[in-house]
Design a protein around this motif. Structure first.
Motif, short mmCIF file in Angstrom:
data_model
loop_
_atom_site.label_atom_id
_atom_site.label_comp_id
_atom_site.label_asym_id
_atom_site.label_seq_id
_atom_site.Cartn_x
_atom_site.Cartn_y
_atom_site.Cartn_z
N GLN A 212 74.83 30.34 50.14
CA GLN A 212 75.60 29.24 50.72
C GLN A 212 75.72 28.08 49.74
O GLN A 212 76.79 27.45 49.63
CB GLN A 212 74.93 28.77 52.01
CG GLN A 212 75.05 29.75 53.16
CD GLN A 212 74.14 29.42 54.32
OE1 GLN A 212 73.11 28.77 54.16
NE2 GLN A 212 74.52 29.86 55.52
N ASN B 190 79.17 30.41 48.31
CA ASN B 190 80.15 30.24 49.40
C ASN B 190 79.47 29.62 50.61
O ASN B 190 78.65 30.27 51.25
CB ASN B 190 80.75 31.61 49.76
CG ASN B 190 81.88 31.49 50.77
OD1 ASN B 190 82.05 30.47 51.42
ND2 ASN B 190 82.68 32.55 50.90
N GLN C 116 80.52 29.29 53.43
CA GLN C 116 80.90 30.03 54.65
C GLN C 116 80.46 31.49 54.60
O GLN C 116 81.00 32.32 55.32
CB GLN C 116 82.42 29.96 54.84
CG GLN C 116 82.97 28.56 55.01
CD GLN C 116 82.43 27.90 56.25
OE1 GLN C 116 82.39 28.52 57.32
NE2 GLN C 116 82.04 26.64 56.14
N LYS D 26 79.57 33.24 57.95
CA LYS D 26 80.76 33.53 58.76
C LYS D 26 81.50 34.74 58.22
O LYS D 26 81.91 35.63 58.97
CB LYS D 26 81.67 32.31 58.79
CG LYS D 26 83.00 32.52 59.48
CD LYS D 26 83.86 31.27 59.39
CE LYS D 26 85.23 31.48 60.02
NZ LYS D 26 86.08 30.27 59.90
N HIS D 27 81.67 34.78 56.90
CA HIS D 27 82.45 35.87 56.30
C HIS D 27 81.74 37.22 56.39
O HIS D 27 82.38 38.25 56.60
CB HIS D 27 82.78 35.52 54.84
CG HIS D 27 83.71 34.37 54.70
ND1 HIS D 27 83.83 33.63 53.55
CD2 HIS D 27 84.57 33.79 55.59
CE1 HIS D 27 84.72 32.68 53.73
NE2 HIS D 27 85.17 32.75 54.97
#
Length: 324
Positions: A210, A214, A216, A219-220
């Motif tokens: 994170q 990324n 997110q 979530k991905h």
């Protein structure tokens, strides 16, 4: 109840309706660990109960580990506050490992549901759990089935279903909900033990991803698991139909001719279903591949010994199961 209504209530109700996860007036057994996720789920279901007519009860699994001292009393107190029946399963002596504990928990929860007449067993796995499970199984070399292992609805028996209605909710959201309702969260010290791979993923790997790759990522990963679940279900339905056409259970054999023109993804699934009839445990990748290679093999080709000391041999158009 209107004073307590939150976006999580709306999301859960929408999820239940859209996914047809739980019917009205159903009997629901809620697995309660005492942690934030299961407390959140239990309170949400209690709040929704007047609208759905659900029969609710709590099930708790006591591992009898030193870190759990006092937990059973904590769960009983919550059940008393919620005015719900509570069923406690006590584990036999066993090693403190993730795999053994998880296997025992699911079996114990299913047994309670069967004995007490509950048709739905609910666990509070979240989107965060789904992302962690995706990474955990990816590192173990799982295929699409393993990467999408945490599913919304799973049939345990002909009349008992495992439901995970919080897979679109994050762990941060369940914590905020518990705080807003002043729910007594049990903090499990075992969740901080880096000896367990899942804890290292939760506490070290995901935060690193994170921060550095990324924000997110959770979530991905969960979205990817959702996509793979739908695709895997579709491929499995095709494979089961083909399997019924080519299997001869009485003769312990499989007609390989129709499989030769099929895509590799379907071949693998059909062979996995074939081997599952005879192996003492789920076939691994190497075992499946060794038999897939026989689909186009020559007469008398055979695998080496598989789990359980059996092998598969080519005899004309058939793949035969034989003992070593």
């Amino acid at each position: 109840m209107a004073n307590f209504w939150t976006p999580l209530h709306t999301r859960l109700e929408t999820t239940v309706k859209k996914g047809q996860l739980l019917p009205k007036n159903a009997s629901l057994l809620v697995a309660l660990s005492g942690g934030q996720d299961s407390l959140c789920l239990g309170q949400l279901l209690l709040d929704l109960r007047p609208r759905w007519g659900w029969q609710l009860a709590i099930a708790h699994c006591d591992h009898r580990w030193s870190s759990d001292r006092g937990l059973v009393d904590h769960v009983r107190k919550i059940a008393e506050i919620w005015q719900l029946p509570v069923y406690i399963a006590t584990a036999p002596p066993m090693a403190e490992t993730e795999a053994k504990a998880r296997q025992w928990r699911y079996q114990a929860l299913q047994t309670i549901a069967q004995e007490q007449g509950f048709n739905y067993l609910l666990t509070a796995h979240t989107r965060s759990d789904r992302a962690e499970t995706f990474l955990y199984n990816l590192m173990r070399g799982a295929g699409s089935d393993g990467l999408s292992a945490l599913t919304w609805l799973t049939s345990l028996t002909s009349d008992i279903f495992l439901v995970r209605p919080l897979l679109n909710v994050t762990r941060g959201e369940t914590f905020a909900f518990c705080q807003s309702r002043e729910l007594p969260i049990w903090y499990d010290r075992a969740n901080e033990n880096l000896r367990y791979a899942r804890n290292r993923i939760r506490l070290e790997l995901l935060p690193y991803l994170q921060t550095n790759l990324n924000p997110q990522i959770e979530k991905h990963l969960a979205q990817t698991a959702e996509i793979l679940e739908a695709e895997s279900d579709y491929l499995d339905s095709i494979a089961r139909d083909i399997f019924r056409q080519v299997i001869d259970l009485d003769q312990q054999r499989l007609d390989r001719s129709p499989l030769q023109i099929l895509p590799l993804a379907i071949q693998r699934r059909v062979i996995r279903l074939f081997l599952a009839q005879y192996l003492p445990s789920s076939p691994n990748f190497a075992e499946v591949e060794s038999v897939v290679n026989l689909i186009t093999g020559v007469n008398r080709d055979a695998t080496s010994s598989l789990t359980g000391k059996i092998r598969v041999e080519v005899q004309q158009n058939w793949l035969y199961i034989s003992d070593q």
